[in-house]
Enzyme design. Structure first.
Site, PDB file in Angstrom:
ATOM      1  N   ASP A  80      -1.967 -12.519   4.705  1.00 54.71           N
ATOM      2  CA  ASP A  80      -3.341 -12.011   4.719  1.00 54.71           C
ATOM      3  C   ASP A  80      -3.708 -11.872   6.202  1.00 54.71           C
ATOM      4  O   ASP A  80      -3.864 -12.865   6.905  1.00 54.71           O
ATOM      5  CB  ASP A  80      -4.257 -13.022   4.010  1.00 54.71           C
ATOM      6  CG  ASP A  80      -5.724 -12.620   4.081  1.00 54.71           C
ATOM      7  OD1 ASP A  80      -6.079 -11.761   4.924  1.00 54.71           O
ATOM      8  OD2 ASP A  80      -6.518 -13.173   3.308  1.00 54.71           O
ATOM      9  N   TRP A 114      -6.945  11.563   4.728  1.00 50.77           N
ATOM     10  CA  TRP A 114      -6.812  11.942   3.311  1.00 50.77           C
ATOM     11  C   TRP A 114      -5.397  11.673   2.778  1.00 50.77           C
ATOM     12  O   TRP A 114      -4.708  12.583   2.297  1.00 50.77           O
ATOM     13  CB  TRP A 114      -7.160  13.428   3.123  1.00 50.77           C
ATOM     14  CG  TRP A 114      -8.561  13.830   3.440  1.00 50.77           C
ATOM     15  CD1 TRP A 114      -9.461  13.171   4.224  1.00 50.77           C
ATOM     16  CD2 TRP A 114      -9.234  15.017   2.978  1.00 50.77           C
ATOM     17  NE1 TRP A 114     -10.645  13.870   4.272  1.00 50.77           N
ATOM     18  CE2 TRP A 114     -10.533  15.000   3.525  1.00 50.77           C
ATOM     19  CE3 TRP A 114      -8.858  16.085   2.163  1.00 50.77           C
ATOM     20  CZ2 TRP A 114     -11.460  16.015   3.280  1.00 50.77           C
ATOM     21  CZ3 TRP A 114      -9.764  17.104   1.920  1.00 50.77           C
ATOM     22  CH2 TRP A 114     -11.054  17.056   2.471  1.00 50.77           C
ATOM     23  N   LEU A 157       1.095   3.839   2.207  1.00 54.25           N
ATOM     24  CA  LEU A 157       1.820   4.131   3.450  1.00 54.25           C
ATOM     25  C   LEU A 157       2.897   3.072   3.686  1.00 54.25           C
ATOM     26  O   LEU A 157       4.010   3.396   4.133  1.00 54.25           O
ATOM     27  CB  LEU A 157       0.842   4.196   4.632  1.00 54.25           C
ATOM     28  CG  LEU A 157       1.469   4.484   5.990  1.00 54.25           C
ATOM     29  CD1 LEU A 157       2.256   5.799   5.990  1.00 54.25           C
ATOM     30  CD2 LEU A 157       0.400   4.512   7.089  1.00 54.25           C
ATOM     31  N   ALA A 213      -4.967  -2.813   5.628  1.00 53.83           N
ATOM     32  CA  ALA A 213      -6.326  -2.379   5.983  1.00 53.83           C
ATOM     33  C   ALA A 213      -7.243  -2.490   4.784  1.00 53.83           C
ATOM     34  O   ALA A 213      -6.801  -2.466   3.633  1.00 53.83           O
ATOM     35  CB  ALA A 213      -6.295  -0.920   6.457  1.00 53.83           C
ATOM     36  N   GLY A 228       0.815  -1.215   0.000  1.00 56.11           N
ATOM     37  CA  GLY A 228       0.000   0.000   0.000  1.00 56.11           C
ATOM     38  C   GLY A 228       0.846   1.261   0.000  1.00 56.11           C
ATOM     39  O   GLY A 228       2.071   1.206   0.123  1.00 56.11           O
ATOM     40  N   THR A 284      -9.452  -0.329   2.875  1.00 57.95           N
ATOM     41  CA  THR A 284      -9.545   1.134   2.765  1.00 57.95           C
ATOM     42  C   THR A 284     -10.606   1.583   1.756  1.00 57.95           C
ATOM     43  O   THR A 284     -10.712   2.772   1.472  1.00 57.95           O
ATOM     44  CB  THR A 284      -8.178   1.738   2.367  1.00 57.95           C
ATOM     45  OG1 THR A 284      -7.722   1.084   1.176  1.00 57.95           O
ATOM     46  CG2 THR A 284      -7.154   1.543   3.471  1.00 57.95           C
ATOM     47  N   TYR A 297     -16.883   1.607   7.308  1.00 59.30           N
ATOM     48  CA  TYR A 297     -15.414   1.704   7.371  1.00 59.30           C
ATOM     49  C   TYR A 297     -14.979   2.347   8.687  1.00 59.30           C
ATOM     50  O   TYR A 297     -14.125   1.813   9.403  1.00 59.30           O
ATOM     51  CB  TYR A 297     -14.916   2.531   6.173  1.00 59.30           C
ATOM     52  CG  TYR A 297     -13.453   2.943   6.263  1.00 59.30           C
ATOM     53  CD1 TYR A 297     -12.435   2.010   6.062  1.00 59.30           C
ATOM     54  CD2 TYR A 297     -13.097   4.259   6.543  1.00 59.30           C
ATOM     55  CE1 TYR A 297     -11.099   2.387   6.147  1.00 59.30           C
ATOM     56  CE2 TYR A 297     -11.760   4.644   6.618  1.00 59.30           C
ATOM     57  CZ  TYR A 297     -10.768   3.709   6.422  1.00 59.30           C
ATOM     58  OH  TYR A 297      -9.446   4.085   6.509  1.00 59.30           O
TER      59      TYR A 297
HETATM   60  N1  LIG Z   1      -6.010   6.273   2.416  1.00 61.25           N
HETATM   61  C1  LIG Z   1      -6.478   7.205   3.249  1.00 61.25           C
HETATM   62  O1  LIG Z   1      -6.920   8.290   2.847  1.00 61.25           O
HETATM   63  C2  LIG Z   1      -6.451   6.962   4.739  1.00 61.25           C
HETATM   64  C3  LIG Z   1      -6.954   7.953   5.591  1.00 61.25           C
HETATM   65  C4  LIG Z   1      -6.914   7.731   6.980  1.00 61.25           C
HETATM   66  C5  LIG Z   1      -6.376   6.553   7.469  1.00 61.25           C
HETATM   67  N2  LIG Z   1      -5.913   5.605   6.608  1.00 61.25           N
HETATM   68  C6  LIG Z   1      -5.359   4.368   7.175  1.00 61.25           C
HETATM   69  O2  LIG Z   1      -3.966   4.359   6.919  1.00 61.25           O
HETATM   70  C7  LIG Z   1      -3.515   3.011   6.732  1.00 61.25           C
HETATM   71  C8  LIG Z   1      -2.762   2.890   5.418  1.00 61.25           C
HETATM   72  O3  LIG Z   1      -3.625   3.248   4.358  1.00 61.25           O
HETATM   73  P1  LIG Z   1      -3.138   3.329   2.850  1.00 61.25           P
HETATM   74  O4  LIG Z   1      -3.672   4.592   2.294  1.00 61.25           O
HETATM   75  O5  LIG Z   1      -1.678   3.033   2.746  1.00 61.25           O
HETATM   76  O6  LIG Z   1      -3.979   2.131   2.242  1.00 61.25           O
HETATM   77  P2  LIG Z   1      -3.735   1.300   0.898  1.00 61.25           P
HETATM   78  O7  LIG Z   1      -2.849   2.031  -0.034  1.00 61.25           O
HETATM   79  O8  LIG Z   1      -5.088   0.871   0.462  1.00 61.25           O
HETATM   80  O9  LIG Z   1      -2.918   0.046   1.460  1.00 61.25           O
HETATM   81  C9  LIG Z   1      -3.497  -0.916   2.264  1.00 61.25           C
HETATM   82  C10 LIG Z   1      -2.782  -2.205   1.992  1.00 61.25           C
HETATM   83  O10 LIG Z   1      -3.386  -3.220   2.797  1.00 61.25           O
HETATM   84  C11 LIG Z   1      -3.483  -4.365   1.986  1.00 61.25           C
HETATM   85  N3  LIG Z   1      -4.511  -5.278   2.460  1.00 61.25           N
HETATM   86  C12 LIG Z   1      -5.848  -5.234   2.279  1.00 61.25           C
HETATM   87  N4  LIG Z   1      -6.425  -6.297   2.843  1.00 61.25           N
HETATM   88  C13 LIG Z   1      -5.429  -7.031   3.378  1.00 61.25           C
HETATM   89  C14 LIG Z   1      -5.377  -8.249   4.087  1.00 61.25           C
HETATM   90  N5  LIG Z   1      -6.490  -8.951   4.350  1.00 61.25           N
HETATM   91  N6  LIG Z   1      -4.169  -8.718   4.496  1.00 61.25           N
HETATM   92  C15 LIG Z   1      -3.050  -8.035   4.230  1.00 61.25           C
HETATM   93  N7  LIG Z   1      -3.023  -6.888   3.551  1.00 61.25           N
HETATM   94  C16 LIG Z   1      -4.209  -6.387   3.138  1.00 61.25           C
HETATM   95  C17 LIG Z   1      -3.809  -3.856   0.603  1.00 61.25           C
HETATM   96  O11 LIG Z   1      -3.509  -4.843  -0.332  1.00 61.25           O
HETATM   97  P3  LIG Z   1      -4.249  -4.865  -1.770  1.00 61.25           P
HETATM   98  O12 LIG Z   1      -3.647  -3.725  -2.521  1.00 61.25           O
HETATM   99  O13 LIG Z   1      -3.917  -6.200  -2.296  1.00 61.25           O
HETATM  100  O14 LIG Z   1      -5.709  -4.650  -1.484  1.00 61.25           O
HETATM  101  C18 LIG Z   1      -2.883  -2.646   0.519  1.00 61.25           C
HETATM  102  O15 LIG Z   1      -1.611  -3.017   0.043  1.00 61.25           O
HETATM  103  C19 LIG Z   1      -4.777   2.139   6.830  1.00 61.25           C
HETATM  104  O16 LIG Z   1      -4.907   1.679   8.146  1.00 61.25           O
HETATM  105  C20 LIG Z   1      -5.905   3.109   6.535  1.00 61.25           C
HETATM  106  O17 LIG Z   1      -7.126   2.703   7.116  1.00 61.25           O
HETATM  107  C21 LIG Z   1      -5.925   5.777   5.261  1.00 61.25           C
END
Ligand SMILES: NC(=O)c1ccc[n+]([C@@H]2O[C@H](COP(=O)([O-])OP(=O)(O)OC[C@H]3O[C@@H](n4cnc5c(N)ncnc54)[C@H](OP(=O)(O)O)[C@@H]3O)[C@@H](O)[C@H]2O)c1
Length: 282
Positions: A47, A153, A25, A70, A23, A72, A131
């Site tokens: 997973d 964001w 982050l 996560a 992902g 997301t 979510y």
């Molecule tokens: N994005 C935002 O705007 C935002 C805002 C506030 C907080 N957050 C939090 O910040 C954190 C990082 O977010 P991010 O933006 O980096 O998210 P992201 O780019 O969607 O990355 C999340 C990663 O988790 C992986 N994942 C999903 N299901 C999984 C599972 N069952 N087992 C293992 N890996 C799994 C995804 O893999 P796949 O690509 O294969 O699905 C993806 O690589 C999360 O906790 C999110 O809730 C995000």
């Protein structure tokens, strides 16, 4: 994916496990923690809806876990709340089961957005989406050794995010419609990764931390800034959330600030935008 503890080059370095390493982050954390002995696991490696795999993780002897895996997909969680819960609640419990200091990430969407001044850690959550509810429950299972970082964001040079979508649409269209009635803090993952390191290296207390970019804006403001910084002539048409008709109701206001002593301070979102565009070579 060997842990390599016997490797003399790695001896004495902090052993860090990153989940969700594919992902945005997860990518940024791998760069910022590059001087540590990092094991970065994608969803294919672990997973997190399942307990830690016995071959790599369970037998690993880690000093720190950075848990970014996560669900997301905010709209998708409305259709499949159980699926989102399996990742965001059970997944966090599995990361906590390793019983080492843990950083886990949560969201501004734990708030309902009715406030009109920044949300601090002592404000009561009241998520309006599936979510947001799964992320709030995830906070509760992170355990006593966790830094629970609420952020908002997120954007970076990899993965799916608003900045990359706008760059693509900006190349294709003369005008894009963007919502102008949600206010938050667009946060560059590189800056959040640095702030995470400050939190951990500074040995700041465990518990809840609000870490988001300085400043605030609406999505429409952010889109305009993206086009301004890149010189794209694309116009932004400001619309309401109701016009977009998405399944999940986003908070109208979700600016995050920390009310805690010594909280790491992130740069302004516009500085984050410039840093990310530089990363992308724009
Ligand atoms: N994005 C935002 O705007 C935002 C805002 C506030 C907080 N957050 C939090 O910040 C954190 C990082 O977010 P991010 O933006 O980096 O998210 P992201 O780019 O969607 O990355 C999340 C990663 O988790 C992986 N994942 C999903 N299901 C999984 C599972 N069952 N087992 C293992 N890996 C799994 C995804 O893999 P796949 O690509 O294969 O699905 C993806 O690589 C999360 O906790 C999110 O809730 C995000």
């Amino acid at each position: 994916m060997e842990l390599g503890n016997a490797d003399p080059l790695r001896a004495g370095r902090r052993r860090v496990l990153i989940t969700g390493a594919g992902g945005q982050l997860g990518h940024a954390l791998q760069q910022v923690f590059a001087h540590d002995d990092v094991l970065a696991l994608t969803r294919a490696d672990w997973d997190v809806t399942q307990p830690p795999p016995s071959d790599t993780v369970s037998r690993g002897d880690f000093d720190l876990v950075l848990h970014t895996a996560a669900w997301t997909d905010v709209d998708g969680a409305e259709a499949d709340p159980q699926g989102a819960a399996a990742v965001n609640i059970a997944g966090t419990a599995h990361a906590a089961s390793l019983k080492v200091p843990l950083v886990t990430y949560s969201t501004d969407y734990v708030f309902d957005g009715r406030k009109r001044s920044p949300y601090v850690e002592s404000d009561g959550p009241n998520p309006a989406t599936a979510y947001g509810r799964t992320k709030l429950h995830g906070e509760a299972v992170a355990g006593p050794q966790a830094w629970v970082v609420r952020t908002s964001w997120l954007f970076g040079s990899t993965g799916r995010n608003f900045l990359r979508t706008m760059l693509r649409l900006g190349e294709e269209r003369e005008e894009v419609a963007v919502v102008d009635d949600q206010r938050g803090c667009p946060t560059y993952v590189g800056h959040l990764a640095e702030a995470t390191r400050t939190l951990v290296d500074g040995d700041l207390p465990h518990g809840l931390w609000h870490l988001a970019a300085d400043g605030d804006c609406t999505w429409a403001d952010f889109a305009e800034a993206i086009f301004e910084e890149t010189g794209l002539p694309t116009r932004v048409r400001r619309i309401s959330s109701a016009e977009l008709e998405r399944p999940a109701l986003r908070p109208a206001y979700s600016v995050l600030r920390s009310g805690r002593a010594n909280a790491p301070r992130l740069p302004h979102w516009r500085a984050g935008l410039r840093a990310c565009l530089a990363d992308l070579g724009r």
